[in-house]
Scaffold this motif. Structure first.
Motif, mmCIF file in Angstrom:
data_model
loop_
_atom_site.group_PDB
_atom_site.id
_atom_site.type_symbol
_atom_site.label_atom_id
_atom_site.label_comp_id
_atom_site.label_asym_id
_atom_site.label_seq_id
_atom_site.Cartn_x
_atom_site.Cartn_y
_atom_site.Cartn_z
ATOM 1 N N VAL A 25 63.336 57.595 123.290
ATOM 2 C CA VAL A 25 63.054 56.247 122.813
ATOM 3 C C VAL A 25 64.147 55.781 121.872
ATOM 4 C CG1 VAL A 25 60.580 56.544 123.100
ATOM 5 C CG2 VAL A 25 61.632 57.116 120.921
ATOM 6 N N HIS A 26 64.163 54.489 121.604
ATOM 7 C CA HIS A 26 65.149 53.893 120.710
ATOM 8 C C HIS A 26 64.543 53.498 119.361
ATOM 9 C CE1 HIS A 26 66.351 53.036 124.896
ATOM 10 N NE2 HIS A 26 67.597 53.187 124.480
ATOM 11 N N GLU A 27 63.218 53.360 119.318
ATOM 12 C CA GLU A 27 62.607 52.724 118.165
ATOM 13 C C GLU A 27 61.263 53.365 117.852
ATOM 14 O OE1 GLU A 27 61.043 48.200 116.935
ATOM 15 O OE2 GLU A 27 62.157 48.560 118.801
ATOM 16 N N VAL A 28 60.924 53.399 116.561
ATOM 17 C CA VAL A 28 59.617 53.853 116.097
ATOM 18 C C VAL A 28 58.960 52.699 115.345
ATOM 19 C CG1 VAL A 28 58.413 55.391 114.522
ATOM 20 C CG2 VAL A 28 60.220 56.284 115.965
ATOM 21 N N LYS A 29 57.709 52.384 115.684
ATOM 22 C CA LYS A 29 56.969 51.322 115.014
ATOM 23 C C LYS A 29 55.860 51.965 114.180
ATOM 24 C CE LYS A 29 56.343 47.379 116.936
ATOM 25 N NZ LYS A 29 55.837 46.288 117.786
ATOM 26 N N ILE A 30 55.952 51.827 112.878
ATOM 27 C CA ILE A 30 54.971 52.422 111.978
ATOM 28 C C ILE A 30 53.713 51.565 111.983
ATOM 29 C CG2 ILE A 30 54.520 53.098 109.588
ATOM 30 C CD1 ILE A 30 57.510 53.499 109.257
ATOM 31 N N ASP A 31 52.580 52.201 112.150
ATOM 32 C CA ASP A 31 51.313 51.484 112.277
ATOM 33 C C ASP A 31 50.993 50.693 111.011
ATOM 34 O OD1 ASP A 31 48.791 51.231 114.010
ATOM 35 O OD2 ASP A 31 48.002 51.762 112.034
ATOM 36 N N ARG A 32 50.303 49.561 111.198
ATOM 37 C CA ARG A 32 49.967 48.683 110.086
ATOM 38 C C ARG A 32 49.056 49.351 109.065
ATOM 39 N NH1 ARG A 32 45.417 45.841 109.798
ATOM 40 N NH2 ARG A 32 46.556 44.038 109.024
ATOM 41 N N ALA A 33 48.366 50.425 109.456
ATOM 42 C CA ALA A 33 47.491 51.113 108.498
ATOM 43 C C ALA A 33 48.276 51.640 107.307
ATOM 44 C CB ALA A 33 46.757 52.259 109.200
ATOM 45 N N PHE A 34 49.571 51.945 107.497
ATOM 46 C CA PHE A 34 50.406 52.459 106.412
ATOM 47 C C PHE A 34 51.222 51.353 105.743
ATOM 48 C CE2 PHE A 34 50.120 55.789 109.703
ATOM 49 C CZ PHE A 34 49.401 56.734 108.993
ATOM 50 N N VAL A 35 51.160 50.131 106.287
ATOM 51 C CA VAL A 35 52.036 49.061 105.796
ATOM 52 C C VAL A 35 51.268 48.009 105.002
ATOM 53 C CG1 VAL A 35 53.632 47.228 106.508
ATOM 54 C CG2 VAL A 35 53.658 49.424 107.696
ATOM 55 N N LYS A 36 50.053 47.687 105.409
ATOM 56 C CA LYS A 36 49.361 46.545 104.818
ATOM 57 C C LYS A 36 49.079 46.730 103.320
ATOM 58 C CE LYS A 36 44.786 48.141 106.421
ATOM 59 N NZ LYS A 36 44.182 48.333 105.102
#
Length: 777
Positions: free
Chosen positions: A683-694
């Protein structure tokens, strides 16, 4: 027309066979006859053409001989040499009248016309033959050409004394007498025509006036295929074009009437029809008598069989030793067998062969009586993990367990009013009173343990769904469906017992409606796509978006994606949604690119999509069809999807990556995979889940997780996108964590295509409003 009787079918078969044979014979005969006639026509036209050319050659020889005699005449040569014009004209006229030549002429060695019996003749008219003569000044030259508006066969011969002093010529016109002479010899009609610059002119024709008027319309076709017969449907002739001159400007067209061969063909065809009609009539009479001798006994047997089916005793109607009589005795024996088996069939139809209990068919007959007359409850009992028991202990052990459980259910302290096996490991018990969960636990306690199968001691765990019903309130289908819903809920509870609650059926019906409506909704425009920007927070630019699907149901209103996506995955419809999304997004990208708007759009894939071996080819075909580059889309997959079949999905991702498509892991951190898997994924990219961002702005643990994940991803050469950003303080934290891109409501909600393109075009001018908020914090 329906052929219901055997007699009719036999007669029809005989007639069809004879018709097919007669049709095949007639077709072959008529085709051969027509083909032979066409060959004869071509041969006749070819012979006629040779006769025509031979006649013209004979005339040419006659002309050549006459011209040579004139050219050798001493007095004529002296008159030519001394330019005695009167003598020349007199000699030409006398000699022409002697051989009935219509045209006499004299030309100088340079091509000047010195004398001519045709006053309208010009030297340029004779040039095609004169040019041929200059190439051979020792012999006459013959050709056919148009002179003074009339086709002529012309011969030029040199006049020498002893050097060349002139050219003398004689010509015969291609006129009606010549045409009639050729018709008399060949038996073919003839027409003389000319062609100049795609224009055709008809000079002479022996055709009747009506056919002659239609001839010019077909000259182009005839002359473009010289030597080949041409049949015009508007004309009763087969025609053949023959070139007469060396420049192919004058043509003779010969015509052969259809009637010369068509009359015989039609007469023979009429005879065939008469023979065919007589044969069919005879076959019909013979077939009726033959079919009746067969169908009468069969009709009697049919009545006999119908009476057996109605339960009556009948005597055999047909006697003898032929096949029909044997069939009658067989039917009589079958009558006795039916009586013996009828009771067994009735029992088998409503009983389970393994346990001896009632089956679903019996439930559908007996349960309505219980529902209509009493208040009570329906229990559906299911063995937990019964599939595992079959796999470990074998199906024979599973069958024995089902038999023992059926026996114990029949021996419960409170015997059910109806006990049935619905299928597999599901049993139905109907009571005319209701139970509490505690009462059912005690009732079934004895049915859970102490099963001995092949010296193995087995305890069972049962799941029980309860549907309490009131008198005349439920149909069989409603009762069974609601009991099934309760059973599904029981599998989720610790005690494995659950009672149906009002409203659960409506939820179930809603899910069924959504599953049923997905295919039609995709076709009818109920689904639509929205686009949420992905902002590069370091470059403060936005060139990417994530495509999200939305559903506006006509009766249920807005349906949340997590609801219909889950149902689509369970029902096998997720592939339809993915195909719609890929097509819709790629078409939108093609539209944007045509308008000069370039953006990369991410599309989500499910585990079912990744297990499709043709996924890469389908995406490649769509990109090719709409001329969209491979790097214009990216694909997002979740951790949990990868864990379903890691090897297969990684191989699928490798194929997609080789196509130049960017890949991303979505919702990273919420799945069940270890970080070790991250280095294996192409893969080229990792998307961190919103549970850790909000909540990152006030939760240190979230900040540590995001920072550690970002560092790990960067060390593997991956881009990091944070999902779910909602405030400027969180933006500052994500900048400190070195995240590359951010996606969330802070920048924009998902937008429809037109609003998204407007938003992204305004972003470079307005992005300070978002980053300025961060700087003020």
């Amino acid at each position: 027309m329906q052929f219901r009787s055997v007699r009719t079918k036999l007669i029809a078969v005989l007639l069809l066979l004879l018709s097919a044979l007669a049709a095949a014979t007639a077709t072959a005969t008529l085709t051969a006859m027509k083909r032979d006639s066409e060959v004869q026509t071509r041969q006749f036209l070819a012979v006629g053409g040779k006769v025509l050319l031979e006649a013209l050659n004979n005339r040419a020889k006659q002309l050549s001989s006459s011209v040579q005699v004139l050219a050798a005449d001493f007095g004529f040569r002296r008159a030519v040499a001394t330019a005695e014009q009167e003598t020349i004209e007199s000699v030409l006229a006398n000699h022409g009248s002697r051989i009935d030549a219509s045209l006499m002429l004299l030309m100088s060695p340079g091509g000047e016309l010195l004398a001519s019996s045709e006053k309208q003749l010009r030297a340029s008219d004779v040039m095609p033959v004169f040019n041929q003569s200059t190439q051979n000044s020792n012999a006459p030259v013959t050709d056919v050409l148009q002179l003074a508006g009339q086709p002529y066969q012309l011969v030029l011969a040199p006049v020498k004394a002893p050097n060349l002093i002139a050219w003398v010529g004689m010509g015969f016109p291609l006129d009606m007498p010549l045409a009639e002479q050729i018709v008399a010899i060949t038996g073919l009609e003839i027409s003389f025509v000319s062609q100049q610059a795609e224009q055709f002119k008809l000079y002479i024709s022996t055709l009747d006036d009506n056919s002659a008027q239609k001839l010019p319309a077909m000259l182009n076709t005839l002359i473009n295929q010289p030597g080949l017969p041409y049949e015009n449907p508007e004309q009763d002739y087969v025609s053949l074009a023959i070139p007469l001159d060396k420049n192919n400007q004058l043509w003779a067209v010969q015509h052969l009437q259809h009637s010369r061969w068509l009359d015989g063909y039609l007469a023979f065809r009429q005879q065939l029809f008469v023979i065919f009609g007589v044969a069919l009539s005879l076959t019909l009479v013979v077939g009726i008598f033959f079919a009746r001798s067969i169908t009468q006994p069969i009709k009697a047997l049919s009545y006999f069989a119908r009476r057996i089916g109605q339960g009556f005793d009948e005597n055999i109607p047909v006697q003898g030793k032929d096949e029909v009589a044997v069939l009658g005795r067989t039917l009589s024996a079958m009558q006795q067998d039916i009586k013996q088996r009828e009771l067994q069939l009735r029992h088998n139809a409503e009983h389970d062969t393994l346990t001896g209990l009632f089956n679903r068919t019996a439930v559908e007959r007996l349960l309505p009586v219980i529902l209509a007359q009493h208040d009570g409850c329906i229990l559906i009992v299911n063995i937990e993990r019964f599939k595992h028991i079959n796999e470990v202990l074998g199906f024979s052990t599973g069958d024995i367990l089902l038999q023992q459980l059926a026996h114990r259910l029949a021996q419960l302290p409170q015997a059910p009013d109806l006990l049935a096996r619905l299928g597999a490991d599901e049993f139905l018990l109907a009571y005319q009173h209701r139970f509490t969960v505690t009462q059912l636990t005690a009732l079934f306690a004895a049915a859970l343990s102490g099963y001995n199968v092949d010296n193995s001691h087995i305890n069972l765990k049962l799941c029980i769904g309860i549907y309490p019903f009131s008198r005349q309130q439920s149909s069989v289908n409603d009762a069974l469906r609601r009991a099934d819903i309760a059973l599904e809920n029981a599998r989720q509870t610790p005690q494995r017992i659950a009672e149906y609650l009002p409203g659960q059926d409506e939820l179930h019906q809603r899910e069924l409606t959504l599953i049923r409506d997905i295919p039609y909704a995709l076709e009818s425009g109920q689904f639509f796509a929205v686009y949420q920007p992905k902002v590069d927070i370091h470059a403060r630019s936005c060139k990417e978006a994530e495509a999200l699907i939305r559903w506006q149901h006509p009766t249920l209103g807005f349906v949340a994606p997590n609801e219909f996506i889950r149902l689509a995955e369970h029902s096998g419809n997720i592939g339809l949604i993915t195909n719609w999304m890929l097509q819709h997004v790629i078409v939108q990208l093609a539209t944007w690119r045509a308008a000069g708007f370039t953006v990369t759009v991410a599309i989500n894939l499910s585990v079912h999509d990744l297990l499709n071996p043709k996924l890469a080819e389908q995406i490649l075909q769509l990109l090719h069809n709409y001329d969209v580059p491979h790097n214009a889309i990216s694909l997002e997959v979740t951790e949990s999807a990868i864990m379903q079949d890691t090897a297969t999905i990684i191989a699928q991702l490798e194929r997609l990556r080789k196509l130049g498509i960017r890949l991303a892991i979505d919702d990273f951190g919420t799945g069940q995979s270890s970080l070790a898997y991250l280095k294996q994924l192409p893969v080229h990219e990792v998307k961190i889940d919103r549970a850790f961002v909000k909540d990152i702005h006030h939760n240190n643990n979230d900040a540590l997780i995001v920072k550690a994940t970002t560092q790990l991803a960067h060390s593997l050469g991956l881009v990091v996108t944070a999902e779910g950003l909602e405030n400027p303080t969180g933006l500052a934290e994500l900048l400190q964590c070195q995240c590359n891109k951010v996606q969330g409501y802070f920048f924009s909600r998902p937008l429809e295509a037109e609003k998204f393109s407007a938003w992204i075009k305004q972003f470079p001018e307005q992005n300070q409003q978002w980053f300025a908020q961060k700087e003020r914090q």
